[in-house]
Design an enzyme around this catalytic site. Structure first.
Site, PDB file in Angstrom:
ATOM      1  CB  ALA A   1      -0.923  -0.032   1.213  1.00  0.00           C
ATOM      2  CG  ASN A   2      -0.220   4.608  -1.693  1.00  0.00           C
ATOM      3  OD1 ASN A   2      -0.914   5.488  -1.217  1.00  0.00           O
ATOM      4  ND2 ASN A   2      -0.630   3.853  -2.719  1.00  0.00           N
TER       5      ASN A   2
END
Ligand code: CTP
Ligand code: CA
Length: 235
Positions: A33-34
């Site tokens: 993810a980020n």
């Protein structure tokens, strides 16, 4: 000008906004993810709706507060998980759009293989390698087949030491992906992700700086939408 001024300058326009951050599965319990919160994308969606646009939000993972704000506004929303999902949702909706705002942080790479069972550390020993493959560059494809009268807004979140470096990185990005507008903002060191305030330098396709904004994410959205309206009216 920006601020809480009543405007209807996007009436009759369809605006597609991608918001949040994608998640790429590794196995049934893990993903890549980020740090995107979705706040800037949701601020764009709410600002466009307040200016009379018909808004479609393509929502990758959003933090709780922007998700609640978006739900309360009742805008048409397509929930997506991965970069591939987001690419499909943009492909379905961009044809009818006058404006596409690519605020989401989209994974550049995704696991080459997704395990259908939980990966066990005992099977991997002391070191594990994850093989990733490139995703579709959605913004790259949009600007690679431009549509007359459609404005595409790209974003560039950069770890720049100062404004000059930010502008240089943003000019590089817009030269490679010639969006109509590029919103560059510094990230890292507590700036950008998850914050309520943002600093942004907005570039035109030529690389010229057309706005510099420091303020709420809503103020950034309205200042960029001012430029979008000017481009739509000029076209
Ligand atoms: N973007 C996209 N599809 C991707 C990756 C990025 O549409 N697979 C879009 C983002 O939504 C954003 C813009 O491209 O509007 C720039 O994203 P950014 O990550 O800053 O740039 P990249 O071109 O991916 O370059 P890099 O990550 O190497 O800086
Ligand atoms: Ca990227």
């Amino acid at each position: 000008s920006s601020g809480a001024v009543a405007r209807n300058d996007l009436a009759g326009r369809r605006v597609v906004v991608t918001a949040g951050g994608t998640r790429e599965p590794i196995d049934p319990v893990r993903y890549l993810a980020n740090r995107s919160s979705g706040k800037q994308g949701v601020a764009f969606a709410l600002a466009a709706a307040a200016r009379g646009a018909d808004v479609t939000v393509i929502a990758a993972h959003l933090d709780h507060d922007p998700a609640s704000a978006l739900a309360a506004a009742g805008l048409e929303t397509i929930d997506v998980v991965t970069a591939a999902d987001l690419a499909r949702a943009v492909a379905r909706t961009a044809g009818a759009a006058s404006v596409v705002v690519m605020a989401a942080a989209v994974a550049d790479f995704t696991p080459a293989e997704v395990s259908d069972r939980k990966i066990k550390k005992s099977e991997r020993g002391e070191r594990m390698e994850l093989v990733l493959t490139r995703t579709t560059d959605v913004l790259g494809e949009l600007v690679g087949s431009p549509v007359a009268g459609r404005i595409v807004v790209g974003f560039a979140a950069e770890t720049a030491a100062n404004r000059d470096e930010l502008v240089a990185l943003a000019r590089d990005k817009i030269a490679r992906k010639p969006a109509d507008l590029l919103v560059a903002n510094p990230v890292g060191g507590g700036r950008g992700f998850g914050a309520d305030e943002n600093e942004a330098v907005v570039l035109a396709a030529s690389g010229e700086i057309v706005a510099e904004i420091s303020g709420s994410k809503r103020a950034v959205a309205d200042a960029v939408l001012d430029r979008v309206v000017a481009l739509l009216d000029a076209g």
